[in-house]
Write an enzyme that holds these catalytic residues in place. Structure first.
Site, mmCIF file in Angstrom:
data_model
loop_
_atom_site.group_PDB
_atom_site.id
_atom_site.type_symbol
_atom_site.label_atom_id
_atom_site.label_comp_id
_atom_site.label_asym_id
_atom_site.label_seq_id
_atom_site.Cartn_x
_atom_site.Cartn_y
_atom_site.Cartn_z
ATOM 1 N N TYR A 25 8.138 33.890 30.688
ATOM 2 C CA TYR A 25 9.275 33.521 29.558
ATOM 3 C C TYR A 25 9.731 34.931 29.024
ATOM 4 O O TYR A 25 10.055 35.166 27.996
ATOM 5 C CB TYR A 25 8.869 32.957 28.466
ATOM 6 C CG TYR A 25 9.924 31.936 27.696
ATOM 7 C CD1 TYR A 25 10.551 30.836 28.440
ATOM 8 C CD2 TYR A 25 10.208 32.207 26.452
ATOM 9 C CE1 TYR A 25 11.657 30.122 27.854
ATOM 10 C CE2 TYR A 25 11.347 31.724 25.756
ATOM 11 C CZ TYR A 25 12.040 30.575 26.807
ATOM 12 O OH TYR A 25 13.182 29.788 26.135
ATOM 13 N N VAL A 84 1.531 41.486 38.406
ATOM 14 C CA VAL A 84 0.531 40.621 38.224
ATOM 15 C C VAL A 84 0.644 39.297 39.191
ATOM 16 O O VAL A 84 -0.229 38.291 38.915
ATOM 17 C CB VAL A 84 0.810 40.172 36.706
ATOM 18 C CG1 VAL A 84 0.571 41.493 35.830
ATOM 19 C CG2 VAL A 84 1.973 39.390 36.369
ATOM 20 N N HIS A 107 12.429 37.175 43.487
ATOM 21 C CA HIS A 107 12.571 38.419 44.366
ATOM 22 C C HIS A 107 11.243 37.955 45.202
ATOM 23 O O HIS A 107 10.187 37.533 45.169
ATOM 24 C CB HIS A 107 11.839 39.319 43.389
ATOM 25 C CG HIS A 107 11.774 40.927 44.016
ATOM 26 N ND1 HIS A 107 12.698 41.112 44.972
ATOM 27 C CD2 HIS A 107 11.044 41.953 43.845
ATOM 28 C CE1 HIS A 107 12.312 42.283 45.563
ATOM 29 N NE2 HIS A 107 11.419 42.935 44.739
ATOM 30 N N SER A 251 41.663 61.592 36.392
ATOM 31 C CA SER A 251 42.577 62.471 36.732
ATOM 32 C C SER A 251 42.817 63.093 38.163
ATOM 33 O O SER A 251 41.848 62.852 38.976
ATOM 34 C CB SER A 251 42.335 63.830 35.833
ATOM 35 O OG SER A 251 41.356 64.496 36.222
#
Length: 330
Positions: A25, A84, A107, A251
């Protein structure tokens, strides 16, 4: 070209009447859980006793130990830190997984590099929002969304892709669009971006710029402003409209300097070094190094973290940021 899926590509029946256990969480965990809950799905949290469990309960969830949450679940979402996941997976998830259930990741690291081997009787897919958890949640609440990637690694039921799209819809991602990929592609490109550009590359570039100016006798405060503080201004422009918008907004002097000096600093040799970083990721060299150091108590990791925290730019930056309360206010 990438295949992108949206709300109207989703069959919303696949998650209906299924219990979803979100394990963890933290940043992503709270965002996925709250978005799924607000989308009408049945969500419980798996997390150990502590502040995270208290926060989950305050947010209206039933929270359990990981093993109990998995036992209750038809869909188990693993949103714990990479280091983990292997231990928790082997000890607290695998023994309690239901056959024909689904495992979800944000992932692909542990699955792709073999640290996690899912049982043969479960679906395995990932849904990876391309933003931190707080942004995933904030955009969902606004009625918008953060785009995401999705991939299927194991399709036992024949429904894994449809379930992945339904899950992506549940967290709001199909409002913006989700791109189909593979665990290999998601993992390797994510690690490469972090190491070569977003984290490793940019921090080293900033350090070298700061050191070049201060070693030449310029004040550290000015060096900090020119190579770090103003980085956000440039990155924000690129984030909003690519390099074209950035170059349109700076610029002519800055743009001319970009063209004549950029390639003198970032030479073709840098690209060759990037290729070696990618090769180490692809071969599993990096993953083995990370896992080995984790198993040794992150001895090398902690040493490198301490060394980087001691760079002079950190002290200069801390002092200068005291002059800019608008940074903390934001």
């Amino acid at each position: 070209m990438a295949k992108v899926y949206y709300d109207n590509d989703v069959n919303k029946e696949y998650l209906k009447n299924k219990k979803i256990a979100v394990l963890g969480y933290g940043s992503q965990g709270h965002a996925h859980a709250l978005n799924l809950k607000d989308s009408g799905y049945d969500v419980v949290i798996g997390v150990r006793e502590g502040q995270s469990r208290t926060k989950a309960e305050e947010d209206g969830f039933q929270a359990y130990d990981v093993s109990e949450a998995v036992e209750r679940a038809d869909v188990t979402v693993v949103l714990m830190p990479d280091e983990v996941q292997q231990r928790v997976f082997n000890e607290e998830i695998v023994p309690h997984l239901k056959p024909q259930s689904a495992l979800v990741f944000a992932h692909g690291f542990n699955v792709h590099f073999g640290a996690i081997k899912a049982p043969d009787d479960v679906d395995v897919f990932l849904v990876a929002p391309k933003g931190p958890g707080h942004l995933v949640r904030r955009e969902y609440v606004k009625g918008s969304a953060v785009p995401a990637l999705f991939a299927v690694d194991q399709d036992v039921t024949g429904d894994a892709k449809a379930l992945a799209l339904n899950y992506a819809h549940g967290i709001g991602a199909t409002r913006a669009g989700v791109i189909e990929t593979t665990f290999k592609e998601e993992t390797e490109t994510d690690l490469f971006g972090e190491q070569a550009v977003l984290c490793g590359g940019i921090t080293k570039l900033i350090h070298y710029g700061f050191e070049t100016l201060t070693e030449a006798g310029y004040q550290p405060e000015l060096a900090y402003f020119e190579v770090l503080h103003e980085m956000k201004l440039i990155v924000d422009l690129m984030y909003e409209g690519g390099m074209e918008k950035m170059r349109h907004s700076i610029s002519n002097t800055a743009e001319f300097g970009d063209y004549v000096s950029g390639a003198r600093v970032i030479t073709p040799e840098v690209k060759e070094n990037m290729k070696q970083v990618l090769a180490d990721i692809q071969s599993g060299t990096f993953s083995r190094q990370f896992i080995e150091d984790n198993n040794n108590g992150f001895e090398s990791f902690k040493s490198m973290r301490s060394t980087q925290a001691g760079h002079p730019i950190e002290k200069v930056g801390a002092d200068l940021r005291m002059m800019m309360p608008f940074i903390n206010n934001n």
